[in-house]
Write a protein that holds these residues in place. Structure first.
Motif, PDB file in Angstrom:
ATOM      1  N   ASP A  48       1.669  23.339  22.546  1.00 53.83           N
ATOM      2  CA  ASP A  48       1.675  24.765  22.898  1.00 53.83           C
ATOM      3  C   ASP A  48       1.447  25.682  21.692  1.00 53.83           C
ATOM      4  O   ASP A  48       2.221  26.609  21.468  1.00 53.83           O
ATOM      5  N   PHE A  49       0.418  25.424  20.905  1.00 49.01           N
ATOM      6  CA  PHE A  49       0.053  26.243  19.746  1.00 49.01           C
ATOM      7  C   PHE A  49       1.114  26.227  18.648  1.00 49.01           C
ATOM      8  O   PHE A  49       1.156  27.103  17.805  1.00 49.01           O
ATOM      9  N   GLN A  50       2.011  25.247  18.672  1.00 49.32           N
ATOM     10  CA  GLN A  50       3.127  25.195  17.728  1.00 49.32           C
ATOM     11  C   GLN A  50       3.193  23.834  17.057  1.00 49.32           C
ATOM     12  O   GLN A  50       2.977  22.812  17.680  1.00 49.32           O
ATOM     13  N   VAL A  51       3.512  23.848  15.764  1.00 49.06           N
ATOM     14  CA  VAL A  51       3.793  22.626  15.013  1.00 49.06           C
ATOM     15  C   VAL A  51       5.261  22.721  14.605  1.00 49.06           C
ATOM     16  O   VAL A  51       5.661  23.684  13.958  1.00 49.06           O
ATOM     17  N   SER A  52       6.052  21.754  15.005  1.00 39.96           N
ATOM     18  CA  SER A  52       7.482  21.747  14.712  1.00 39.96           C
ATOM     19  C   SER A  52       7.797  20.537  13.835  1.00 39.96           C
ATOM     20  O   SER A  52       7.538  19.398  14.234  1.00 39.96           O
ATOM     21  N   CYS A  53       8.357  20.797  12.638  1.00 39.19           N
ATOM     22  CA  CYS A  53       8.619  19.724  11.675  1.00 39.19           C
ATOM     23  C   CYS A  53      10.070  19.763  11.211  1.00 39.19           C
ATOM     24  O   CYS A  53      10.616  20.843  10.976  1.00 39.19           O
ATOM     25  N   PRO A  54      10.676  18.590  11.028  1.00 36.22           N
ATOM     26  CA  PRO A  54      12.041  18.565  10.513  1.00 36.22           C
ATOM     27  C   PRO A  54      12.106  18.953   9.039  1.00 36.22           C
ATOM     28  O   PRO A  54      13.129  19.435   8.574  1.00 36.22           O
ATOM     29  N   ALA A  55      10.991  18.758   8.308  1.00 35.17           N
ATOM     30  CA  ALA A  55      10.961  19.057   6.877  1.00 35.17           C
ATOM     31  C   ALA A  55       9.531  19.393   6.462  1.00 35.17           C
ATOM     32  O   ALA A  55       8.580  19.150   7.207  1.00 35.17           O
ATOM     33  N   LEU A  56       9.387  19.930   5.278  1.00 36.05           N
ATOM     34  CA  LEU A  56       8.073  20.232   4.724  1.00 36.05           C
ATOM     35  C   LEU A  56       7.450  18.937   4.221  1.00 36.05           C
ATOM     36  O   LEU A  56       8.031  18.243   3.395  1.00 36.05           O
ATOM     37  N   THR A  57       6.277  18.607   4.748  1.00 38.76           N
ATOM     38  CA  THR A  57       5.612  17.360   4.378  1.00 38.76           C
ATOM     39  C   THR A  57       4.370  17.656   3.544  1.00 38.76           C
ATOM     40  O   THR A  57       3.863  18.776   3.553  1.00 38.76           O
ATOM     41  N   ASP A  58       3.878  16.627   2.858  1.00 39.70           N
ATOM     42  CA  ASP A  58       2.680  16.801   2.039  1.00 39.70           C
ATOM     43  C   ASP A  58       1.445  17.082   2.888  1.00 39.70           C
ATOM     44  O   ASP A  58       0.503  17.708   2.420  1.00 39.70           O
ATOM     45  N   ASP A  59       1.441  16.619   4.129  1.00 43.50           N
ATOM     46  CA  ASP A  59       0.278  16.816   4.998  1.00 43.50           C
ATOM     47  C   ASP A  59       0.488  17.962   5.996  1.00 43.50           C
ATOM     48  O   ASP A  59      -0.139  18.001   7.042  1.00 43.50           O
ATOM     49  N   ILE A  60       1.314  18.929   5.647  1.00 42.44           N
ATOM     50  CA  ILE A  60       1.664  20.026   6.558  1.00 42.44           C
ATOM     51  C   ILE A  60       0.439  20.856   6.949  1.00 42.44           C
ATOM     52  O   ILE A  60       0.405  21.433   8.024  1.00 42.44           O
ATOM     53  N   LEU A  61      -0.589  20.896   6.125  1.00 44.55           N
ATOM     54  CA  LEU A  61      -1.775  21.691   6.450  1.00 44.55           C
ATOM     55  C   LEU A  61      -2.717  20.961   7.396  1.00 44.55           C
ATOM     56  O   LEU A  61      -3.721  21.519   7.823  1.00 44.55           O
ATOM     57  N   ASN A  62      -2.395  19.726   7.733  1.00 45.42           N
ATOM     58  CA  ASN A  62      -3.194  18.927   8.651  1.00 45.42           C
ATOM     59  C   ASN A  62      -2.727  19.217  10.082  1.00 45.42           C
ATOM     60  O   ASN A  62      -2.062  18.417  10.703  1.00 45.42           O
ATOM     61  N   ILE A  63      -3.074  20.410  10.563  1.00 47.22           N
ATOM     62  CA  ILE A  63      -2.559  20.879  11.850  1.00 47.22           C
ATOM     63  C   ILE A  63      -3.712  21.181  12.805  1.00 47.22           C
ATOM     64  O   ILE A  63      -4.853  21.388  12.379  1.00 47.22           O
ATOM     65  N   PRO A  64      -3.428  21.246  14.103  1.00 42.59           N
ATOM     66  CA  PRO A  64      -4.464  21.624  15.064  1.00 42.59           C
ATOM     67  C   PRO A  64      -5.015  23.017  14.762  1.00 42.59           C
ATOM     68  O   PRO A  64      -4.287  23.900  14.300  1.00 42.59           O
ATOM     69  N   ALA A  65      -6.294  23.198  15.025  1.00 37.57           N
ATOM     70  CA  ALA A  65      -6.965  24.465  14.711  1.00 37.57           C
ATOM     71  C   ALA A  65      -6.386  25.652  15.476  1.00 37.57           C
ATOM     72  O   ALA A  65      -6.455  26.784  14.997  1.00 37.57           O
ATOM     73  N   ASP A  66      -5.798  25.409  16.643  1.00 38.50           N
ATOM     74  CA  ASP A  66      -5.289  26.517  17.461  1.00 38.50           C
ATOM     75  C   ASP A  66      -3.812  26.838  17.204  1.00 38.50           C
ATOM     76  O   ASP A  66      -3.189  27.562  17.962  1.00 38.50           O
TER      77      ASP A  66
END
Length: 134
Positions: A48-66
């Motif tokens: 649903d247009f959201q990325v939910s993470c328990p912590a900041l990861t090195d690959d955090i910028l690897n997210i869906p375009a929307d």
């Protein structure tokens, strides 16, 4: 006694069906993300247009375009280089960050949304500007 057993079995089947549907939904969400060419960072959930993470990861910028929201559940250190990269990316991409960070030198807690709104290349060189937002 037999009526109790049938009721118990029906409830158990209902619960099993619900858990299978939830597992299939998570699998479906992951597959949609992969099929559209976008990824979800490790240990994160993308939906649903959201990325939910328990912590900041090195690959955090690897997210869906929307993506419109990134939720980070761990309290972060505001001076973390990975967070600074994420702040720049979020500002440029019009993504709202949800979470908190703590400034090492002051032990004050800031909302990531406020830090994103404040962000400029000189923010950390000018602590007075940074400290006006609490």
């Amino acid at each position: 006694m037999e009526k109790f057993s049938i009721t118990y079995m029906l409830k158990a089947l209902f619960i099993l069906n619900i858990s299978q549907n939830l597992a299939e939904k998570q699998y479906y969400i992951r597959n949609i993300s992969t099929e559209t060419g976008s990824q979800c960072p490790k240990e994160c959930q993308c939906y649903d247009f959201q990325v939910s993470c328990p912590a900041l990861t090195d690959d955090i910028l690897n997210i869906p375009a929307d993506t419109k929201y990134i939720v980070l559940k761990q309290e972060l250190i505001c001076e973390d280089v990975r967070l600074q990269k994420l702040l720049k990316f979020a500002k440029k991409s019009h993504i709202k960050l949800i979470g908190q960070c703590r400034r090492n030198s002051l032990s004050k807690i800031y909302l990531l949304q406020d830090v994103t709104n404040l962000f400029s290349g000189e923010m950390y060189d000018n602590p007075c500007k940074f400290d006006t937002y609490r």
